[in-house]
Motif scaffolding. Structure first.
Motif, mmCIF file in Angstrom:
data_model
loop_
_atom_site.group_PDB
_atom_site.id
_atom_site.type_symbol
_atom_site.label_atom_id
_atom_site.label_comp_id
_atom_site.label_asym_id
_atom_site.label_seq_id
_atom_site.Cartn_x
_atom_site.Cartn_y
_atom_site.Cartn_z
ATOM 1 N N ILE A 1 -1.166 5.415 47.698
ATOM 2 C CA ILE A 1 -0.587 4.852 48.924
ATOM 3 C C ILE A 1 0.923 4.709 48.804
ATOM 4 N N ILE B 1 1.660 -1.856 55.433
ATOM 5 C CA ILE B 1 0.249 -1.478 55.510
ATOM 6 C C ILE B 1 -0.596 -2.730 55.745
ATOM 7 N N GLU C 1 -3.220 -5.364 55.348
ATOM 8 C CA GLU C 1 -3.952 -5.830 54.173
ATOM 9 C C GLU C 1 -5.236 -6.524 54.643
ATOM 10 N N THR D 1 5.365 -2.032 51.759
ATOM 11 C CA THR D 1 5.021 -0.936 50.864
ATOM 12 C C THR D 1 6.250 -0.200 50.356
ATOM 13 N N ASP E 1 -4.330 6.587 55.354
ATOM 14 C CA ASP E 1 -5.698 6.070 55.411
ATOM 15 C C ASP E 1 -6.570 6.726 54.345
ATOM 16 N N ARG F 1 -5.728 5.117 51.134
ATOM 17 C CA ARG F 1 -6.277 3.755 51.055
ATOM 18 C C ARG F 1 -7.777 3.788 50.804
ATOM 19 N N SER G 1 -8.250 4.670 47.218
ATOM 20 C CA SER G 1 -7.958 3.541 46.326
ATOM 21 C C SER G 1 -9.099 2.533 46.341
ATOM 22 N N TYR G 2 -9.660 2.293 47.530
ATOM 23 C CA TYR G 2 -10.760 1.332 47.631
ATOM 24 C C TYR G 2 -11.993 1.846 46.895
#
Length: 453
Positions: free
Chosen positions: A50, A73, A75, A94, A211, A214, A217-218
């Motif tokens: 990100i 971004i 949160e 960011t 996106d 993200r 990353s999740y």
């Protein structure tokens, strides 16, 4: 016009070219902006990180379309920090870009800390709620206060010479993921309609990349948390065997994999050591790994031989319809008998570290991976003299791009590892020898030896 002698006349022709010049300027501007949109496809979203993606976006926007740019971004997870007040939306500051002499503005925008909580009624929140950009040209103090959460920060914008703002929402898959704030200062022209269209088009493209980063990353964090929870400690081995293990995820460009290890006490003084690798990467591979690990623990309770455990393991995985193949190596250490019996389902061979420091790779009969339904596994037994250490590992430890895997495995025999002292020290030395930057794939290692009487 008649001249005095009457025999000649003078004619003049005037051509008005301002409209042509304006047309050519507009055409050049359009070409530049099309080129900028084209560049966004190759310059923004080059990684699944990100922070990197947001930096690529602001670097593209400045100085081509703005003097300063910053990305926030949304949160949605508030781990380690209290949630925002009711009705507020939290943005994580960011990345930003500004010309020399204006960097201080980026540091002070939004106040201290990594987050800013945005209330309703400010321009940023309006963009996120409506999904439409907001523009404030030649802004008054009152208009500046619509941009910032803290009215006192209007003084910061004035001190930086900023006179115009444009805020564009980052919308991906119908949902806002963040916002871009752009400012123009000094002699730069205010934002016009063409600027707004171009910046929103860039924001729409960048939002997909942000996106995706993200989501990656999740998923990466979830898979890593699951894997670490499952591998936090192997089962307690028999008291006569000491065990140490390591799990290292690969670099950012690779998803978490399905590596696992275990140590399971079986009958008498024996301990079953397990090393496996579910094919694939990501959260689904980690979930499959947990299923395979649990199933194998159940089968190990039978106390049968390692080749028969692998055969039953393969049969049940096939019957259950688990659609991911896995390699697996089982080894039973028996300190009382001074032996180790192993069987392989397509996994890399184990190695032993002898008391004199020599390392030997053991090449067991290689059976098919788990999940093929083919069965046909064979076991082999080797002598384990006192002080001998058994090493099990996944391919991430030895696999190197451009090198045959068998050559890399054989290279283990050239290493110099400590034979005395804790197993953890020996594993640290092993990783130091083999790590050349980040590992290209996940690494799991399990070391075991009989305890000294």
């Amino acid at each position: 016009m008649d001249l005095p002698d009457g025999d000649a006349c003078l004619c003049g022709i005037g051509v008005e070219i301002s409209n042509l010049r304006r047309y050519l300027d507009d055409l050049e501007t359009a070409h530049q902006r099309l080129a900028l949109l084209d560049a966004a496809a190759t310059r923004v979203g080059t990684t699944l990180d990100i922070e990197t993606t947001c930096q690529e976006l602001v670097d593209l926007l400045t100085p081509s379309l703005a003097d300063m740019a910053a990305v926030g971004i949304i949160e949605e997870e508030f781990t380690g920090a209290p949630p925002p007040p009711p009705g507020f939306l939290r943005l994580r500051k960011t990345r930003g870009s500004a010309p020399p002499g204006m960097e201080w503005l980026l540091r002070q925008m939004g106040g201290p800390g990594p987050y800013v909580d945005v209330p309703r009624g400010v321009a940023t929140r309006h963009c996120l709620d409506s999904g439409r950009p907001w523009r404030g040209n030649l802004a008054s103090d009152e208009l500046f206060q619509k941009v910032t959460v803290d009215p006192e920060r209007t003084k910061l914008f004035r001190a930086a010479g900023i006179h115009s703002f444009l805020i564009a929402p980052l919308i991906a898959r119908g949902r806002p993921v963040g916002v871009i704030l752009l400012g123009r200062a000094g002699a730069s022209q205010p934002f016009n309609d063409d600027d707004l269209v171009t910046i929103q088009a860039l924001a729409d493209r960048a939002a997909i990349s942000i996106d995706s980063a993200r989501r990656y990353s999740y998923e990466h964090a979830m898979a890593l948390e699951l894997q670490r929870a499952l591998l936090s400690e192997p089962s307690t081995p028999h008291p006569a065997v000491e065990v140490a293990a390591r799990y290292l995820p690969a670099g950012r460009s690779v998803l978490v994999g399905g590596d696992w290890y275990d140590s399971i006490p079986v009958t008498q003084s024996r301990t079953l050591l397990v090393m496996g690798d579910v094919m694939g990467h990501g959260f689904q591979a980690a979930v499959a790994m947990s299923q395979y690990r649990s199933l194998l623990r159940t089968l190990a309770a039978s106390g049968t031989s390692v080749d028969k455990i692998l055969g039953e393991f393969d049969r049940q995985v096939t019957q259950l319809g688990l659609d991911r193949l896995a390699t697996c190596l089982l080894a039973v250490m028996d300190p009382r008998a001074g032996t180790c019996t192993a069987a392989s389902a397509g996994h890399l061979p184990p190695a032993v570290l002898r008391p004199d420091g020599g390392i030997e790779v053991l090449w067991p009969p290689a059976g098919p991976p788990i999940g093929t339904g083919l069965g046909g596994y064979e076991s082999f037994t080797v002598r384990m003299d006192p002080g001998t250490t058994l090493l099990l590992y996944t391919d991430g430890l030895v696999e190197r791009r451009g090198t045959d895997i068998d050559v890399s495995v054989q290279a283990l025999q050239t290493l110099s590892l400590p034979t005395d002292g804790p197993l953890d020290d020996m594993l640290d030395t092993l990783l130091t020898h083999l790590a050349n930057g980040a590992f290209e794939d996940d690494v799991a290692i399990l070391a075991a030896r009989a305890r000294r009487p």
